[in-house]
Structures are given as structure tokens and as C-alpha cells.
Motif scaffolding. Structure first.
Motif, PDB file in Angstrom:
ATOM      1  N   SER A  75       7.958  -2.482  10.567  1.00 27.25           N
ATOM      2  CA  SER A  75       7.249  -3.017   9.870  1.00 27.25           C
ATOM      3  C   SER A  75       8.134  -4.792   9.767  1.00 27.25           C
ATOM      4  O   SER A  75       7.142  -5.482   9.574  1.00 27.25           O
ATOM      5  CB  SER A  75       7.075  -2.521   8.174  1.00 27.25           C
ATOM      6  N   GLY A  76       8.814  -4.145  10.012  1.00 28.32           N
ATOM      7  CA  GLY A  76       9.897  -5.869  10.008  1.00 28.32           C
ATOM      8  C   GLY A  76       8.887  -6.818  11.807  1.00 28.32           C
ATOM      9  O   GLY A  76       9.152  -7.456  11.473  1.00 28.32           O
ATOM     10  N   VAL A  77       8.873  -5.524  12.739  1.00 31.59           N
ATOM     11  CA  VAL A  77       8.270  -6.090  13.985  1.00 31.59           C
ATOM     12  C   VAL A  77       7.013  -6.983  14.143  1.00 31.59           C
ATOM     13  O   VAL A  77       6.324  -7.474  14.390  1.00 31.59           O
ATOM     14  CB  VAL A  77       8.661  -5.657  14.718  1.00 31.59           C
ATOM     15  N   LEU A  78       6.445  -5.734  13.431  1.00 30.19           N
ATOM     16  CA  LEU A  78       4.874  -6.030  13.249  1.00 30.19           C
ATOM     17  C   LEU A  78       4.109  -7.408  11.835  1.00 30.19           C
ATOM     18  O   LEU A  78       3.558  -8.174  12.018  1.00 30.19           O
ATOM     19  CB  LEU A  78       3.489  -4.444  12.457  1.00 30.19           C
ATOM     20  N   TRP A  79       4.695  -6.875  10.869  1.00 33.03           N
ATOM     21  CA  TRP A  79       4.550  -7.816   9.508  1.00 33.03           C
ATOM     22  C   TRP A  79       5.084  -9.154   9.541  1.00 33.03           C
ATOM     23  O   TRP A  79       4.790 -10.388   9.625  1.00 33.03           O
ATOM     24  CB  TRP A  79       4.316  -6.773   8.146  1.00 33.03           C
TER      25      TRP A  79
END
Length: 315
Positions: A75-79
Motif C-alpha cells: 500500500s505504501g508503494v502503490l497508494w
């Protein structure tokens, strides 16, 4: 915690998120004129990570459990990272209406991914509400679109932003079963900031030349729409399905119209107002429950009737 109190806090947390995310569109419009997409994303995430880190230290949250790190990292990378960079870039290529319209396929992708990967139910009211809200988002997007303001690159970037948003939400949901909302948000924000470090040179160079108002808008984006709003989002997401939370964000376009009217003096036309009303109506439908289920949830737990002495406890 009292279940009835939780039933009130979760919708309240979702409402805080929606209001702050709507305000972000107004701030991005100002800061995005001065900062490049990557620099704005890094500055926003850095401010958010600092604010969240201070709160974590004060609350002595500590590191998330190892089992939560996979969802936090994705989620950190994508969002937090990818989504913010490509959305900032996309909004420089297309008008606000087109960007809002394309990004609003995100809740639909969340529902599909949630059903496929998380086993989220797809009740008819949720599907109907999403359909009504998406029609409203289309109306708002068309009414706000300027002539000739779109490009193929901008539309593709906004589409990628929607995919990153949906993937991040679905990845975050399992992590919330193993770590607190504050932990998931703090370390997701930190992962996104680390991923944006290649833009550090741009941020330093641009910060020396841009107006103070742009930098203050960037800090606001980090502290409120990121640190606070993503935490309240995670709190609410932990207590409902990803599909239902995704549908809630359809209220954002309606609030953006209202905030632009109040803050920027942009008077909405009839089509914009009608689309905003549809967005809110769809959210209300998607979050409603059949009357019988609502009555069962609201009814106090009944205590068993006293039995005569010597009576068996089971039938």
C-alpha cells in the motif's frame, strides 16, 4: 469498546477522511502550479511522515507486527507513492473534471478486487449505490471539463492513479487485521516517502523559489489530507469492507464542488450540482442496510428470561 460506539465512530472517521480528501483537491491546485509532481508528492509525504512519527512516539506504538509488513509495503508503494506522483502529473495534463472522472473508477476497481481477493460481499444496495454515484461523477466531470484541456497521456496517468489507489486499499485491508490504523498509516506513508526520494533534488531546488503559500499548501496536504485523513480512513476500513469504504469516496466530487464554490468562487452550474447530489445519494444507498438488518443491529441484546429452579438451561 462498546459496539454501538464503534458503529458511530467508524462512519465519523470515514466522513473526516472524505472532507479532508476533498479539501486536498483545492490545495493541490495551488501547490501543483509551483511544484513538480514528484517534488510535491515527496514534500507532502515527508510532512505526513513527520507528523505521524511524532504521534507514534507519543503513543508508543512501536513497529508493526511482521505479518502486517507485506500489506503496508504494497500500500505504501502503490497508494502513498505511485498514486500521488502520477495523479499530480496527470492533473497537469488534463482538466480537473476529466481527472476526477477517470480517478473515480477507483471505487469500482476496489469492489472488484475486494470481491476477488478478499471475499468481500457485493450486495445489491452497494452495486446500486456505486452505479448512482458513478453517474454523478460522470456528470460532475463533464460539467467541469474545459474544451481541449485533455491529453491521452493525462488520461492514462489518471487511470494508472486509479489502479494504484485500488491496489493500495485492497493490500491495506489485511494489514489492518494485524496492526493498528496508526501503524499501518505511518509506515505506509514512510514507505511512500522513501520511494519518492529520487525527487529530493527537485524538491530542494523548487522550495527555494516557489511562493510561501505553495509550501504551506504542501505542508497542509501532508498533515491533514495525508496524516490525519489516511489514519481515519484506516480506522474505518478496519471496521468494514474495502468495497463499502471505496464507495464512500464518491462523496469527494460533491464536496470538491462545494469547496471550490466557497474558496475559489467557482459557481457550479445545474449539471454540476445535479451530479454532486447524485454522488451523495449513491453513497447513502451504498452504505444503507435492509430495514430488517438495521432493526436487528439497533435492537438491544435481550437478556434470557429467568427460569424456575431446577429447569434445564438447554431445550
Amino acid at each position: 469498546m462498546n459496539p454501538r460506539r464503534t458503529n458511530l465512530l467508524a462512519p465519523g472517521a470515514a466522513a473526516v477522511t472524505v472532507v479532508l480528501w476533498a479539501s486536498a483537491f483545492v490545495s493541490i491546485r495551488s501547490a501543483g502550479d509551483a511544484y513538480s509532481p514528484g517534488a510535491l508528492a515527496l514534500g507532502r509525504l515527508s510532512a505526513g511522515a513527520v507528523a505521524l512519527g511524532v504521534i507514534c512516539l507519543l503513543r508508543r506504538e512501536g513497529l508493526p507486527p511482521r505479518a502486517a509488513w507485506r500489506g503496508i509495503a504494497i500500500s505504501g508503494v502503490l497508494w502513498f507513492g505511485f498514486y500521488m506522483v502520477v495523479l499530480n502529473w496527470g492533473e497537469q495534463q488534463v482538466d480537473a473534471g476529466t481527472a476526477a472522472l477517470v480517478v473515480n473508477i477507483g471505487p469500482i476497481l476496489i469492489a472488484l478486487l475486494g470481491a476477488r481477493l478478499l471475499g468481500d460481499p457485493m450486495p445489491p444496495r452497494l452495486l446500486a449505490g456505486m452505479g448512482v454515484s458513478f453517474a454523478g461523477a460522470v456528470a460532475v466531470g463533464l460539467s467541469m471539463s474545459g474544451g481541449g484541456g485533455s491529453s491521452v497521456l493525462g488520461v492514462v496517468l489518471c487511470l494508472l492513479a486509479a489502479v494504484g489507489y485500488a491496489g493500495g486499499v485492497v493490500a491495506q485491508k489485511p494489514a489492518l487485521a494485524k496492526a493498528s490504523a496508526l501503524q499501518v498509516t505511518t509506515f505506509g506513508c514512510l514507505v511512500g516517502a522513501v520511494g519518492c526520494l529520487p525527487f529530493a533534488g527537485q524538491l530542494v531546488g523548487e522550495a527555494a523559489d516557489v511562493p510561501l503559500s505553495a509550501t504551506l499548501n504542501m505542508v497542509y496536504l501532508g498533515v491533514f489530507p495525508t496524516a490525519l485523513a489516511f489514519t481515519t480512513w484506516a480506522y474505518a476500513l478496519a471496521r468494514t469492507t474495502a468495497s463499502r469504504m471505496g464507495a464512500t469516496t464518491y462523496a469527494v466530487p460533491a464536496l470538491v464542488v462545494l469547496m471550490s464554490w466557497l474558496a475559489l468562487g467557482e459557481v457550479p452550474g445545474p449539471l454540476t450540482l445535479g451530479g454532486g447530489a447524485l454522488c451523495l445519494a449513491g453513497v447513502a444507498v451504498s452504505r444503507s442496510r435492509p430495514r430488517a438488518a438495521a432493526e436487528r443491529a439497533a435492537a438491544p441484546e435481550s437478556s434470557p428470561e429467568p427460569q424456575p429452579e431446577g429447569a434445564s438451561e438447554s431445550a
